[in-house]
Design an enzyme around this catalytic site. Structure first.
Site: not given
Length: 516
Positions: A380, A506
């Site tokens: 991440d 997005t």
């Protein structure tokens, strides 16, 4: 729609149990090699992704529908997105593109019943826009366009636009501020807000595509005007000191007067999709949004000049750093890895090979975060500051070019997304292969008996442990990009040059570009 799948993941030997099998990275390579040899054609790989989508969809319908998301370990459910069925709405455009008639009709019938005026939880204007509003608008554009033969009930299709307007009418009070910069955290029952004095760059600058599209479809210009007024402060930033490099602006905007309150520059989460939407608005309508393109070009050129960074241990890799008051932060995020796709899209639309080339450098950097871990999935967040390498990662940093700050993988799509843009624009099958490798690794590590779970450590066997949540963007993005890379060409696919008839928001919901 194909009546049957010619090849399932079971046939590929890629279906894991609730606990994925452990393997060192060299074993991952062997798995990928075997899978690639078995799924020798793009059609077989596309069908394998469709099987994975169906697996996750079936688990969601069985254990969680019509709630927001499945908890794929405990087979429970969550309502983190106001309980309106986020996974269903987010899955719609992918189900349409895959020709999954049963899922599409289930979702359309659900959307017709949603009461967007009812929720006991705070509403995020940003998240609700990119998931719910965009999901419905995209479904409408697809089902009234290239997928018009998929659904026979025109009333259900029309309801997508009606419900989009209903939702925007519920949300639009958020823009009722002294400046027109909206609150993001709102209470739709009391017409209240979270009391913030500022709004973020991304959450302010990632509304304009969806709200403009709604106006263009309904003929009611209010929605476009609200979002574009908020955006106007981002296109003409004040004070000048909070635009430290041309086109690169701070992270927070005053809700009272629209001025930037800092000069912290990054493409990381919180700022990311503002830059993404600048070039996408130009793709949507190059006549109306030339200024957006000009701002993106400034930002892109400044990013190449001022933010590009290369790890000392692997200088051939390129990541984007962040900047604040003369100091550089040498860290990045999975979220940031949309950046390669943004440069590639901008480069092909504007005929700027330098942007394409830089985008490909960023794509290669993000791919390195995947191929360096035990699971074959990227973390991440990571860093490459040689003065901050954790003592237990020194050898890893020397080999990989980065160290892991957070090893979580929460089913994010951004790396696969940029691989997809790289493949579609260059035609180089290397990027198509990288998407397949990532998909295989995600399936091996994250798959449970009912869906796909986040994992806590991509550099540990089995991904560490499973986190009991399946984000709705698994359906909207990971499955869509993985599928599109191997599916046949279609109108909704990204095209090289200025030939795009759809542009992805997005959340990977494709919307038809405006023809004037």
């Amino acid at each position: 729609m194909r009546a049957t799948l010619s090849l399932s993941l079971a046939a590929l030997g890629l279906v894991g149990s609730a606990t994925a099998y452990p393997h060192a990275y060299q074993d991952t390579e062997a798995v990928l090699s075997t899978a690639s040899s078995q799924a020798s054609t793009s059609q077989e790989k596309a069908d394998a992704v469709k099987e994975a989508f169906q697996h996750a969809w079936d688990g969601y319908v069985k254990y969680a529908f019509p709630h927001d998301e499945l908890h794929p370990v405990s087979n429970g459910y969550g309502d983190s997105r106001n309980g309106w069925g986020a996974s269903a709405v987010d899955a719609l455009s992918t189900a349409i593109i895959m020709g999954n008639t049963d899922a599409v009709n289930t979702i359309l019938e659900h959307i017709a019943k949603i009461d967007y005026s009812q929720t006991s939880d705070q509403v995020s204007l940003f998240e609700t826009t990119i998931r719910y509003l965009a999901g419905m608008l995209s479904g409408y554009d697809l089902l009234t366009g290239p997928a018009s033969s998929l659904v026979k009930d025109s009333d259900l299709i029309d309801t997508l636009l009606t419900q989009s307007k209903n939702l925007a009418d519920v949300l639009k009070f958020a823009f009722d501020t002294p400046s027109g910069v909206p609150y993001n955290g709102i209470n739709i029952t009391s017409q209240g807000n979270d009391g913030s004095s500022t709004n973020g760059l991304a959450v302010t600058g990632t509304l304009v595509l969806e709200w403009t599209r709604l106006s263009d479809l309904t003929g009611d210009q209010e929605y476009a005007e609200l979002s574009q007024k908020a955006e106007s402060y981002l296109l003409n930033p004040k004070p000048a000191s909070n635009e430290p490099f041309p086109g690169l602006v701070g992270s927070h905007i005053s809700i009272d007067n629209g001025e930037f309150t800092d000069a912290s520059v990054t493409w990381n989460g919180g700022d990311d999709s503002f830059y993404e939407y600048l070039i996408k608005m130009y793709v949507y309508d190059p006549k109306r949004f030339k200024t957006y393109k000009d701002r993106w070009v400034l930002a892109a050129e400044s990013t190449q000049k001022h933010l590009a960074a290369h790890p000392s241990s692997r200088p051939e890799l390129t990541f984007l750093s962040s900047y604040n008051n003369g100091n550089y932060d040498l860290s990045s995020q999975h979220l940031t890895c949309f950046d390669g796709g943004s440069f590639i899209l901008g480069g092909t639309v504007l005929d700027r090979q330098d942007f394409i080339d830089f985008g490909l450098e960023l794509v290669h950097g993000c791919e390195a975060t995947y191929n360096s871990t035990l699971t074959g999935i990227g973390p991440d967040s990571w860093g490459w500051d040689p003065s901050k390498v954790p003592s237990d990662q020194k050898a890893f940093y020397q080999k990989a070019g980065f160290y892991i700050n957070s090893g979580y993988y929460v089913l994010r799509p951004e790396v696969i997304e940029s691989f997809y843009y790289a493949y579609r624009v260059t035609g180089d099958s290397t990027y198509q292969d990288w998407i397949w490798n990532a998909f295989v690794s995600i399936n091996a590590t994250c798959r449970t008996d009912s869906g796909f779970a986040a994992v806590t450590n991509v550099n540990a066997a089995n991904g560490g442990s499973k986190d009991d949540n399946q984000e709705s963007f698994l359906f909207a993005e990971v499955m869509k990009y993985s599928y599109l890379a191997h599916a046949e060409d279609a109108e909704w696919q990204v095209q090289a040059g200025d030939k795009n008839t759809f542009v992805f928001n997005t959340e990977a919901h494709p919307m038809r570009v405006k023809h004037t």
